[in-house]
Design an enzyme around this catalytic site. Structure first.
Site, PDB file in Angstrom:
ATOM      1  N   GLU A  36       0.843  -1.205   0.000  1.00 22.62           N
ATOM      2  CA  GLU A  36       0.000   0.000   0.000  1.00 22.62           C
ATOM      3  C   GLU A  36       0.872   1.247   0.000  1.00 22.62           C
ATOM      4  O   GLU A  36       1.926   1.287   0.633  1.00 22.62           O
ATOM      5  CB  GLU A  36      -0.893  -0.009   1.239  1.00 22.62           C
ATOM      6  N   HIS A  38       2.438   4.634   0.989  1.00 20.72           N
ATOM      7  CA  HIS A  38       2.673   5.304   2.271  1.00 20.72           C
ATOM      8  C   HIS A  38       3.404   6.622   2.050  1.00 20.72           C
ATOM      9  O   HIS A  38       4.371   6.945   2.739  1.00 20.72           O
ATOM     10  CB  HIS A  38       3.464   4.388   3.220  1.00 20.72           C
ATOM     11  N   ASP A  47       3.099  -1.948   5.676  1.00 21.09           N
ATOM     12  CA  ASP A  47       2.138  -2.798   6.393  1.00 21.09           C
ATOM     13  C   ASP A  47       2.609  -4.247   6.449  1.00 21.09           C
ATOM     14  O   ASP A  47       2.309  -4.973   7.416  1.00 21.09           O
ATOM     15  CB  ASP A  47       0.770  -2.730   5.722  1.00 21.09           C
ATOM     16  N   HIS A 122      -2.458  -4.064   8.343  1.00 18.08           N
ATOM     17  CA  HIS A 122      -3.133  -3.194   7.369  1.00 18.08           C
ATOM     18  C   HIS A 122      -4.549  -2.892   7.852  1.00 18.08           C
ATOM     19  O   HIS A 122      -5.348  -3.820   8.059  1.00 18.08           O
ATOM     20  CB  HIS A 122      -3.152  -3.898   6.003  1.00 18.08           C
ATOM     21  N   GLU A 124      -7.378  -1.824   6.687  1.00 18.55           N
ATOM     22  CA  GLU A 124      -8.566  -2.277   5.967  1.00 18.55           C
ATOM     23  C   GLU A 124      -8.731  -3.797   5.960  1.00 18.55           C
ATOM     24  O   GLU A 124      -9.787  -4.310   5.583  1.00 18.55           O
ATOM     25  CB  GLU A 124      -8.557  -1.750   4.535  1.00 18.55           C
ATOM     26  N   HIS A 175      -1.887   6.846   9.396  1.00 17.97           N
ATOM     27  CA  HIS A 175      -1.356   6.216   8.190  1.00 17.97           C
ATOM     28  C   HIS A 175      -0.125   6.973   7.701  1.00 17.97           C
ATOM     29  O   HIS A 175      -0.214   8.147   7.347  1.00 17.97           O
ATOM     30  CB  HIS A 175      -2.424   6.207   7.097  1.00 17.97           C
ATOM     31  N   GLU A 180       4.206   4.806  12.269  1.00 19.91           N
ATOM     32  CA  GLU A 180       4.753   3.959  11.213  1.00 19.91           C
ATOM     33  C   GLU A 180       6.125   4.451  10.764  1.00 19.91           C
ATOM     34  O   GLU A 180       7.017   3.638  10.470  1.00 19.91           O
ATOM     35  CB  GLU A 180       3.788   3.894  10.029  1.00 19.91           C
TER      36      GLU A 180
END
Length: 276
Positions: A36, A38, A47, A122, A124, A175, A180
């Site tokens: 994904e 970032h 992730d 992740h 989602e 996010h 992160e």
């Protein structure tokens, strides 16, 4: 988590003839990630990298076997992952992910392990993972096993975020933000660029917008701020989550022990309702 320790045991290093005896009564740890976007400062693998790192550390703590990570996850959404307006996200639809996880979990259920720990990286993925687990549970394929499935951030206590992240926007908006970025600075500093994006208007959780103005809700896919990110903060967060995970599994709070491990059994009530 102190001192030099051996690498986590890998399930895939076992042979077919030895795997059943090797995992009997033991714990399996499965990381589930995603590819994904970032933003401009972090790689597409965040992730996935974080799920693997947490899973391997948790497996070491529990003397468990770790499985290879599930790489492809659910699609990115604008309010939690920046959405598909930014290139690089590789995904499958929710129904496909549920079916895949269902079948993978059913096959894992055939091994005589006592416990399965699933670490999601992740945002989602979570509802599809939980749906697949419940489908497999209803088929009776998890009978006699303990299952602990969580997104790593779900184990971060509010006391930790209050102390370390005074401007915390909520995990849906974290996010590619400070946590992160810090974790990646600790684990994979070579993959982190010098840029530190800011976004001072994090989106609300649990809101779906259409048509969405992606430039309002994010800064090139970043939903909050990277201010204060550091390798030291990442190491502290990694240790906090791993400690919480080990305590969760070892304590077994909330489980029905009579349906799983004998050593989970609670003393029987004494006459008069008192405990020994």
């Amino acid at each position: 988590m102190s001192g030099r320790r051996r690498a986590a045991r890998r399930l895939t290093d076992l042979t077919s003839t030895g795997v059943r005896n090797a995992v009997r009564g033991r714990t399996l740890v499965w990381p589930i990630g995603a590819i994904e976007q970032h933003g401009p400062h972090l790689p597409l693998s965040v992730d996935l990298d974080l799920a693997v790192a947490f899973a391997e550390e948790i497996a070491r703590e529990l003397d468990a076997f770790v499985l290879p990570a599930q790489t492809i996850g659910a699609r990115s959404l604008p309010q939690s992952g920046g959405g598909l307006f930014f290139p690089g996200t590789v995904y499958v639809g929710g129904d496909t992910l549920i079916r895949f996880l269902h079948e993978a979990l059913a096959s894992l259920g055939e091994l005589p392990a006592a416990r399965l720990v699933i670490v999601n990286g992740h945002y989602e993925n979570e509802p599809f993972l939980f749906e697949a687990l419940d489908q497999v549970r209803r088929r009776g394929l998890l009978d006699g096993k303990e299952v602990f499935a969580f997104s790593w951030w779900s184990l971060v206590r509010e006391t930790w975020t209050d102390a370390e992240l005074p401007a915390f926007p909520g995990w849906h908006a974290e996010h590619a933000g400070v946590t992160e970025t810090s974790l990646m600075l600790h684990l994979h500093p070579d993959l982190v660029t010098e840029e530190r994006p800011e976004h001072d208007a994090p989106p609300r959780a649990g809101v779906y917008l259409h048509p969405v103005d992606v430039e309002q809700i994010s800064d090139r896919g970043i939903l909050s701020s990277t201010a204060g990110a550091s390798a030291a903060l990442g190491e502290k967060l990694l240790r906090h989550v791993v400690d919480e995970a080990a305590n969760l599994v070892n304590d077994g709070k909330g489980l029905l022990p009579a349906r799983t491990r004998q050593d989970r059994h609670r003393p029987a009530p004494q006459p008069g309702g008192t405990q020994p």
